[in-house]
Enzyme design. Structure first.
Site, PDB file in Angstrom:
ATOM      1  N   ARG A 174     -15.808  -3.469  -4.866  1.00 22.35           N
ATOM      2  CA  ARG A 174     -14.433  -3.917  -5.040  1.00 22.35           C
ATOM      3  C   ARG A 174     -14.292  -4.743  -6.318  1.00 22.35           C
ATOM      4  O   ARG A 174     -15.143  -5.571  -6.617  1.00 22.35           O
ATOM      5  CB  ARG A 174     -13.988  -4.757  -3.843  1.00 22.35           C
ATOM      6  CG  ARG A 174     -13.991  -4.013  -2.526  1.00 22.35           C
ATOM      7  CD  ARG A 174     -13.776  -4.944  -1.356  1.00 22.35           C
ATOM      8  NE  ARG A 174     -14.865  -5.922  -1.251  1.00 22.35           N
ATOM      9  CZ  ARG A 174     -14.882  -6.930  -0.376  1.00 22.35           C
ATOM     10  NH1 ARG A 174     -13.872  -7.097   0.455  1.00 22.35           N
ATOM     11  NH2 ARG A 174     -15.900  -7.768  -0.341  1.00 22.35           N
ATOM     12  N   ARG A 214     -10.152  -5.749 -13.396  1.00 22.73           N
ATOM     13  CA  ARG A 214     -11.016  -6.506 -12.490  1.00 22.73           C
ATOM     14  C   ARG A 214     -12.241  -5.651 -12.210  1.00 22.73           C
ATOM     15  O   ARG A 214     -12.152  -4.617 -11.545  1.00 22.73           O
ATOM     16  CB  ARG A 214     -10.257  -6.843 -11.193  1.00 22.73           C
ATOM     17  CG  ARG A 214      -9.212  -7.941 -11.323  1.00 22.73           C
ATOM     18  CD  ARG A 214      -7.782  -7.508 -11.503  1.00 22.73           C
ATOM     19  NE  ARG A 214      -7.352  -6.313 -10.866  1.00 22.73           N
ATOM     20  CZ  ARG A 214      -6.595  -6.251  -9.766  1.00 22.73           C
ATOM     21  NH1 ARG A 214      -6.225  -7.359  -9.159  1.00 22.73           N
ATOM     22  NH2 ARG A 214      -6.165  -5.103  -9.294  1.00 22.73           N
ATOM     23  N   ASN A 261       2.204  -4.039  -6.050  1.00 28.77           N
ATOM     24  CA  ASN A 261       2.256  -5.392  -5.514  1.00 28.77           C
ATOM     25  C   ASN A 261       3.581  -6.062  -5.859  1.00 28.77           C
ATOM     26  O   ASN A 261       3.921  -6.209  -7.035  1.00 28.77           O
ATOM     27  CB  ASN A 261       1.103  -6.220  -6.078  1.00 28.77           C
ATOM     28  CG  ASN A 261      -0.250  -5.659  -5.667  1.00 28.77           C
ATOM     29  OD1 ASN A 261      -0.772  -5.993  -4.624  1.00 28.77           O
ATOM     30  ND2 ASN A 261      -0.804  -4.780  -6.507  1.00 28.77           N
ATOM     31  N   ARG A 304      -4.882  -4.449 -13.385  1.00 26.28           N
ATOM     32  CA  ARG A 304      -3.607  -5.006 -12.931  1.00 26.28           C
ATOM     33  C   ARG A 304      -2.631  -4.969 -14.105  1.00 26.28           C
ATOM     34  O   ARG A 304      -2.827  -5.630 -15.126  1.00 26.28           O
ATOM     35  CB  ARG A 304      -3.799  -6.432 -12.432  1.00 26.28           C
ATOM     36  CG  ARG A 304      -2.513  -7.232 -12.222  1.00 26.28           C
ATOM     37  CD  ARG A 304      -1.552  -6.642 -11.212  1.00 26.28           C
ATOM     38  NE  ARG A 304      -2.151  -6.422  -9.896  1.00 26.28           N
ATOM     39  CZ  ARG A 304      -2.296  -7.349  -8.971  1.00 26.28           C
ATOM     40  NH1 ARG A 304      -1.875  -8.586  -9.215  1.00 26.28           N
ATOM     41  NH2 ARG A 304      -2.820  -7.052  -7.798  1.00 26.28           N
ATOM     42  N   LYS A 360       0.838  -1.201   0.000  1.00 22.44           N
ATOM     43  CA  LYS A 360       0.000   0.000   0.000  1.00 22.44           C
ATOM     44  C   LYS A 360       0.875   1.255   0.000  1.00 22.44           C
ATOM     45  O   LYS A 360       0.668   2.176  -0.792  1.00 22.44           O
ATOM     46  CB  LYS A 360      -0.917  -0.008   1.221  1.00 22.44           C
ATOM     47  CG  LYS A 360      -1.765  -1.257   1.412  1.00 22.44           C
ATOM     48  CD  LYS A 360      -2.776  -1.449   0.324  1.00 22.44           C
ATOM     49  CE  LYS A 360      -3.788  -2.541   0.658  1.00 22.44           C
ATOM     50  NZ  LYS A 360      -3.193  -3.902   0.755  1.00 22.44           N
ATOM     51  N   LYS A 413      -8.631   1.497   4.141  1.00 23.78           N
ATOM     52  CA  LYS A 413      -8.129   0.128   4.180  1.00 23.78           C
ATOM     53  C   LYS A 413      -6.929   0.020   5.097  1.00 23.78           C
ATOM     54  O   LYS A 413      -6.209   0.998   5.328  1.00 23.78           O
ATOM     55  CB  LYS A 413      -7.774  -0.362   2.774  1.00 23.78           C
ATOM     56  CG  LYS A 413      -6.861   0.535   1.958  1.00 23.78           C
ATOM     57  CD  LYS A 413      -6.783   0.008   0.525  1.00 23.78           C
ATOM     58  CE  LYS A 413      -6.078   0.962  -0.406  1.00 23.78           C
ATOM     59  NZ  LYS A 413      -6.043   0.464  -1.795  1.00 23.78           N
ATOM     60  N   GLU A 424      -2.003   0.735  -5.748  1.00 18.94           N
ATOM     61  CA  GLU A 424      -1.139  -0.186  -5.007  1.00 18.94           C
ATOM     62  C   GLU A 424      -0.003  -0.643  -5.910  1.00 18.94           C
ATOM     63  O   GLU A 424      -0.120  -0.619  -7.141  1.00 18.94           O
ATOM     64  CB  GLU A 424      -1.918  -1.414  -4.500  1.00 18.94           C
ATOM     65  CG  GLU A 424      -2.960  -1.087  -3.452  1.00 18.94           C
ATOM     66  CD  GLU A 424      -3.594  -2.308  -2.823  1.00 18.94           C
ATOM     67  OE1 GLU A 424      -3.031  -3.428  -2.968  1.00 18.94           O
ATOM     68  OE2 GLU A 424      -4.647  -2.169  -2.191  1.00 18.94           O
TER      69      GLU A 424
END
Length: 319
Positions: free
Chosen positions: A234, A226, A284, A211, A126, A161, A282
């Site tokens: 979400r 997504r 990852n 992504r 994050k 979050k 984000e």
């Protein structure tokens, strides 16, 4: 030259091979003639200052009725000639961090670790996005509920979050003035003891949370959007989102160009950027996914790109 590929992952018997990026990597490594070694969960340790792993030979096949075969267990020192895929899912808790410290010892002994263990420690998924503020929407990270409420009052709607979640867990979409704001902040911050991330709500989420995969700093040409389904805001696949592949936009490529060189410099060979609309949310680095979905939709071989990069890096290291 065949390499010894040592994989640190969650239990292989519980994965969903149709969506598992680690499994895609193992299939590609085996196709190239590399030897696969599966580390028993919890099987990393230090013996006399040497990083060791409890492993078994591994064979994989793309068959949901039986996708792996294990051999006898043994213990090996992680050293020159070993390529270690560190693919454990979050949380990045104390045990995870201790494993990365062991892998740093393996790295010092000559093993090649993907992703770099120091980077795994440095880059909270994050917070790491905020190393590139030019790519991010308005964001606040604080333990102070009053500061988060002030942020919410200014932006009117935000996503709240924790810093250690994955798969969309414990993410809240909150509007200013909602009666549950206080209890949400109490829950997320544990009474002000834990940091909470607040991000300006991006309505473009309805078009998907993209992504973008970086392989050795270079973006794959397609992203997996997504898309939230039903009454869910979400887009995470784990939260029921639908995956739809799309070519990268000009803005996607700009974000990748901002982030990619630093990831390459730090030895982060396989990274996933989450992008909503025009903004990265984000970064990852632990166990990015979406290889299988993009490969299937566009006839790609993303794991092949990754192993091209790994083999080149190992060859350079040997030279």
């Amino acid at each position: 030259m065949p390499l010894d590929i040592v994989v640190v992952m969650d239990p292989i018997g519980s994965i969903k091979i149709a969506k598992d990026s680690t499994f895609a990597m193992l299939l590609e490594a085996q196709r190239r003639g590399h030897r696969l070694w599966y580390v028993q969960p919890g099987g990393l340790s230090l013996h006399g200052g040497h990083a060791v792993a409890k492993v078994t030979a591994l064979e994989v096949r793309d068959d949901p009725s039986g996708w792996y075969k294990l051999g006898a267990w043994s213990q090996i020192k992680l050293t020159t000639g070993h390529v270690v895929l560190m693919r454990k899912d979050p949380p990045v808790d104390a045990e995870y961090l201790h494993d990365t410290q062991i892998l740093s010892m393996a790295q010092r002994a000559g093993a090649f670790v993907v992703n770099d263990p120091q980077g795994l420690r440095d880059y909270n998924e994050k917070l790491a996005a905020l190393l590139f503020p030019q790519c991010c929407a308005a964001t606040l990270v604080s333990r102070n509920p009053a500061a988060v409420k002030e942020f919410l009052a200014f932006h009117q709607e935000a996503v709240l979050k924790p810093l250690d979640g994955m798969g969309g867990r414990s993410i809240f979409r909150v509007r200013a003035g909602e009666p549950n704001v206080n209890v949400i902040l109490e829950t997320l911050s544990d009474g002000g003891r834990h940091l909470v991330m607040a991000q300006k709500y991006l309505p473009e989420i309805s078009d998907g949370d993209k992504r973008i995969l970086l392989v050795d700093g270079v973006p794959v040409d397609y992203a997996l959007a997504r898309i939230p389904q039903g009454d869910e805001f979400r887009g995470n696949l784990a939260a029921g989102g639908r995956g739809e592949g799309r070519p990268l936009s000009e803005r996607d490529r700009w974000i990748a160009a901002e982030v990619g060189p630093e990831m390459k410099r730090r030895g982060m060979l396989f990274v996933g950027l989450d992008v909503i609309g025009d903004y990265m949310t984000e970064l990852n680095v632990t166990s990015p996914t979406c290889i299988r979905e993009l490969d299937e939709q566009f006839g790609l071989n993303i794991a092949g790109l990754l192993f091209d990069a790994i083999e080149a890096r190992v060859a350079a290291q040997a030279a």
